[in-house]
Design a protein around this motif. Sequence first.
Motif, PDB file in Angstrom:
ATOM      1  N   ALA A 133     -34.218  16.425 -10.786  1.00 27.71           N
ATOM      2  CA  ALA A 133     -33.008  16.522  -9.980  1.00 27.71           C
ATOM      3  C   ALA A 133     -32.705  15.221  -9.237  1.00 27.71           C
ATOM      4  N   GLN A 134     -31.459  15.109  -8.868  1.00 29.96           N
ATOM      5  CA  GLN A 134     -30.981  13.975  -8.087  1.00 29.96           C
ATOM      6  C   GLN A 134     -30.193  14.533  -6.901  1.00 29.96           C
ATOM      7  N   TYR A 135     -30.294  13.866  -5.765  1.00 31.25           N
ATOM      8  CA  TYR A 135     -29.631  14.351  -4.553  1.00 31.25           C
ATOM      9  C   TYR A 135     -28.851  13.225  -3.891  1.00 31.25           C
ATOM     10  N   SER A 186     -27.125  15.164 -10.480  1.00 28.38           N
ATOM     11  CA  SER A 186     -27.387  14.446 -11.729  1.00 28.38           C
ATOM     12  C   SER A 186     -26.151  14.359 -12.612  1.00 28.38           C
ATOM     13  N   GLN A 196     -33.276   9.869  -6.539  1.00 31.09           N
ATOM     14  CA  GLN A 196     -33.647  10.353  -7.868  1.00 31.09           C
ATOM     15  C   GLN A 196     -35.066  10.898  -7.847  1.00 31.09           C
ATOM     16  N   THR A 249     -27.486  19.773  -3.252  1.00 27.44           N
ATOM     17  CA  THR A 249     -26.982  19.940  -4.610  1.00 27.44           C
ATOM     18  C   THR A 249     -27.615  18.913  -5.546  1.00 27.44           C
ATOM     19  N   ASP A 250     -27.975  19.342  -6.749  1.00 25.12           N
ATOM     20  CA  ASP A 250     -28.413  18.412  -7.783  1.00 25.12           C
ATOM     21  C   ASP A 250     -27.173  17.666  -8.275  1.00 25.12           C
TER      22      ASP A 250
END
Length: 349
Positions: free
Chosen positions: A206-208, A258, A192, A255-256
């Motif tokens: 963004a989250q990965y 989330s 995160q 890629t995000d």
Amino acid sequence: MRLRTVLATVTAGLAAATCLTAGPAAADTTENHACSPSVTLDRFSDALDGTMYRGAFVGNLSALAVDRHGDLAALSDRSSVFTLDRRTLRPTGVVRLADENGTALDSEGLVVDRDGTRLITSETEPSVRRYSRDGRILDRLPVPPSLLVAPAGRATGNQTFEGLTLLPGGDTLLASMEYALSGDAEGIVRFQTWRRTGSGHFRLAAQYAYRTDDGLGVPEVQATPDGRLLVLERGFTSGVGNTVRLYLADPRHATDTSDVEKLTGQPGVHLIRKTLLTDIATCPSLGATAKQPQPNPLLDNIEGMTITGRDARGRLRILLVSDDNQNAAQTTRFYYLRARTDGRQPTAP
């Protein structure tokens, strides 16, 4: 964290700490200490193993950071931050931490921000809080609901925010979950991020997703000067010992995730790419001894990591530390590594 059993087998100030050696390693040159083509082990130190300071046990160390003065901040998962002398590792200060109710934290990740305040994760909820140098809570960052421990979210207790790092520029903060959320594929963990606002607070960003090796979790992550990540993966097998691997990873084309409710390997979701720098078991033992079975007596429950600068050849100086869990069968050990990352490109997992 108090490591569960799994089915798996760094500012230049610390660079001056070359006086810290261990046993027969003192006479060797680093050229003989190759762990892999990319990583060498300079030395290790057990100087803090089993020590006390101002009534606090100097162990259970889960994270490291270099402060603005070049000294080392070492976070205990028993809710304390120690200041260590950069040359000797001798403790020179300790600050106790607590949550808003005065309850101790399960403190795991640490960043010393540019103003000297500390950003610290606790994997209980999980949470990220900002503390003053004297331990006062200044701020608390938002956390996505799905990353909260069940039943509030889909995370499992004691398996949440372990690693914490600021990306180059200081405006993006990244925390790594240790293990997968319920409903996500096993081994796919979420990273995160937060972005710093004009007022100095952090907002969700963004989250990965990152795939670990089978049975391993992520106890620590550190940003490199070029925006990539050093990622520690770790596991433990009873009767065999620890597995600890160091990866170079690149989140910049991932890629995000989330808005991806469940990560199950679906097409179109690009994971963080990674490439192995070394398995710590392949490092020379340099005379280290282990208090329990280990594939290499050098190994222990390695959990903290920081980048302390570069050497004359451009290699990253990396400092690792093990969490002894205040257990007589484990050791608080510091590991001094150098890693070549230039030209190495993470590949798809």
